[in-house]
Structure formats: C-alpha cells, structure tokens
Design a protein around this motif. Sequence first.
Motif, PDB file in Angstrom:
ATOM      1  N   GLN A  34      -8.216 112.936  36.535  1.00 21.48           N
ATOM      2  CA  GLN A  34      -9.396 113.357  35.493  1.00 21.48           C
ATOM      3  C   GLN A  34     -10.691 112.896  36.038  1.00 21.48           C
ATOM      4  N   LEU A  35     -11.515 113.580  35.445  1.00 24.18           N
ATOM      5  CA  LEU A  35     -12.964 113.386  35.890  1.00 24.18           C
ATOM      6  C   LEU A  35     -13.622 112.050  35.609  1.00 24.18           C
ATOM      7  N   GLY A  36     -14.744 111.741  36.417  1.00 25.57           N
ATOM      8  CA  GLY A  36     -15.144 110.429  36.126  1.00 25.57           C
ATOM      9  C   GLY A  36     -16.640 110.992  35.663  1.00 25.57           C
ATOM     10  N   ILE A  37     -17.587 109.773  35.683  1.00 28.57           N
ATOM     11  CA  ILE A  37     -18.977 109.942  35.155  1.00 28.57           C
ATOM     12  C   ILE A  37     -19.861 109.122  36.131  1.00 28.57           C
ATOM     13  N   ALA A  38     -20.799 109.900  36.578  1.00 25.88           N
ATOM     14  CA  ALA A  38     -21.794 109.433  37.447  1.00 25.88           C
ATOM     15  C   ALA A  38     -23.329 109.883  36.951  1.00 25.88           C
ATOM     16  N   HIS A  39     -24.216 109.083  37.435  1.00 26.59           N
ATOM     17  CA  HIS A  39     -25.486 109.378  37.263  1.00 26.59           C
ATOM     18  C   HIS A  39     -26.084 110.803  38.057  1.00 26.59           C
ATOM     19  N   GLY A  40     -26.476 111.637  37.065  1.00 25.45           N
ATOM     20  CA  GLY A  40     -26.984 112.942  37.680  1.00 25.45           C
ATOM     21  C   GLY A  40     -28.625 112.922  37.962  1.00 25.45           C
ATOM     22  N   PRO A  41     -29.551 113.766  38.225  1.00 29.19           N
ATOM     23  CA  PRO A  41     -30.751 113.694  38.324  1.00 29.19           C
ATOM     24  C   PRO A  41     -31.512 113.288  37.049  1.00 29.19           C
ATOM     25  N   HIS A  42     -31.080 113.467  35.892  1.00 27.51           N
ATOM     26  CA  HIS A  42     -31.632 113.049  34.630  1.00 27.51           C
ATOM     27  C   HIS A  42     -30.791 112.260  33.848  1.00 27.51           C
ATOM     28  N   THR A  43     -29.538 112.451  33.689  1.00 27.83           N
ATOM     29  CA  THR A  43     -28.743 111.818  32.826  1.00 27.83           C
ATOM     30  C   THR A  43     -27.360 111.539  33.363  1.00 27.83           C
ATOM     31  N   LEU A  44     -26.144 111.035  32.719  1.00 23.73           N
ATOM     32  CA  LEU A  44     -25.070 110.888  33.207  1.00 23.73           C
ATOM     33  C   LEU A  44     -24.393 112.415  33.189  1.00 23.73           C
ATOM     34  N   GLN A  45     -23.292 112.728  34.086  1.00 24.89           N
ATOM     35  CA  GLN A  45     -22.699 113.886  34.277  1.00 24.89           C
ATOM     36  C   GLN A  45     -21.316 113.782  34.597  1.00 24.89           C
ATOM     37  N   PRO A  46     -20.512 114.563  34.229  1.00 18.88           N
ATOM     38  CA  PRO A  46     -19.012 114.503  34.829  1.00 18.88           C
ATOM     39  C   PRO A  46     -18.810 115.076  36.049  1.00 18.88           C
ATOM     40  N   VAL A  47     -18.042 114.224  36.827  1.00 15.52           N
ATOM     41  CA  VAL A  47     -17.990 114.649  38.333  1.00 15.52           C
ATOM     42  C   VAL A  47     -16.500 114.536  38.675  1.00 15.52           C
ATOM     43  N   LEU A  48     -16.122 115.174  39.541  1.00 14.21           N
ATOM     44  CA  LEU A  48     -14.785 115.228  40.356  1.00 14.21           C
ATOM     45  C   LEU A  48     -14.763 113.779  41.134  1.00 14.21           C
ATOM     46  N   LEU A  49     -13.634 113.542  41.189  1.00  9.73           N
ATOM     47  CA  LEU A  49     -13.520 112.011  41.852  1.00  9.73           C
ATOM     48  C   LEU A  49     -12.328 112.417  43.111  1.00  9.73           C
ATOM     49  N   VAL A  50     -12.919 112.133  44.460  1.00  8.57           N
ATOM     50  CA  VAL A  50     -12.037 112.402  45.379  1.00  8.57           C
ATOM     51  C   VAL A  50     -11.913 111.248  46.496  1.00  8.57           C
ATOM     52  N   LYS A  51     -11.005 111.306  47.297  1.00 11.69           N
ATOM     53  CA  LYS A  51     -10.772 110.373  48.335  1.00 11.69           C
ATOM     54  C   LYS A  51      -9.935 111.044  49.400  1.00 11.69           C
TER      55      LYS A  51
END
Length: 202
Positions: A34-51
Amino acid sequence: MKRYILTLLLAAFACTACDKDDEYEIREWTVASQLGIAHGPHTLQPVLLVKANDDTSWRALYGGIEGFEYQPGYEYRLRIKAEQLPDTPQDGSSIRYTLLEQISKAPATSVIPERFFPAFTMEVAPQPMNYRGQRFLSVRFPESGLNEWQPWPFRIEGFEYEPGYVYRLRIGTSVVPAPDSPAGYYSIRYSMLDMDRQPAED
C-alpha cells in the motif's frame, strides 16, 4: 619509460570507467502493498514505500519509478536503476529511478508504521476566507507552530462546517484512488477523528 606510460594509460582508463559507473547504481527493492503519505513541497502526498535487502524499515520514495505500474494489495521485488540527474527539477528528486526488472509480485499485506498515515490537529476559523476568487475554510495548525490562518481546499470526511463557531479537529489520513482521474492516480483522504466546537466570541 614505456611501462610508466602504460601504467598512466591504465590508471586513466580505470578512473574513466569508475566515473561512468558512478553515474548510476543498480538496486533491488521491495515495494509495500500500500502507498504511504509523506510531506511534499506544499502539502501531503501519496508515495511508494520501499526498502532494500538490508533495510529493516520502509522509507518514502518521492517521484516514483519510471516504467513501474503499481497495484495495491501486492508486494513487489524490483531491480531498478538509480541515476543521478545533472540538473535537479524544481521541487523534484535529484535521482531518477527506472524499472529494469520486476522480479516478483505477490499478494500481501505489508506492515506499515503509523507515521506514514499521519494524524494532526487543525483549528477552523468561524468564517471562511476568500482566496483567488473562491471561498475556503480558514485553518491553522497549532501543533506545528503554523499559527497564521490559511485556506484549506480539501474535503474533510465526517465534518459539517457551520459559520460562527471555532472548531478544533483531529484529522486522520489515508490514501484512496483519485476521483475523476485515470487508474493509477491516488490522493489523500482527510477524515475527522474528533471535534471540539465553541461559539465564536464577538
């Protein structure tokens, strides 16, 4: 003398090869189901989570992976190329990731830390604000030290706004398919977890 010149030529060739190899790296990653949420340049954004193989925790990947089509509900093993960009795009990543091989795709439910689905407190002013010809909720975020009122353009699930009251909301977040967008696009859903409402002082 000839041996000395040959040595210099071999050293120069080796350095050139090193520089060329250093332009990119080949990596193997696991991608969360599932996608996570992280702080983008201006607001929160969906992101891939990897390891990577030697990682013990997930990390957010900004910018995605070129050539990779993500589908929630599966963990992926990928071989990718990480290439340093000569010119970093504005508000973008300095590294371009490109899919080389999809090693595996298996149904899974990844264990994602709560920090990738942040909750926060928001205060809502008793009157909306006008911003660029539109009316928005006027909000601020006291926990983050952001005490200036600013427009809030997003819907909050479960919250019904009525002017004349000061609201203090606890907001939760999740990732959902973006409405009215092609498949593969996602957005943040904001949901009210708790509310305190007080009449505004005159």
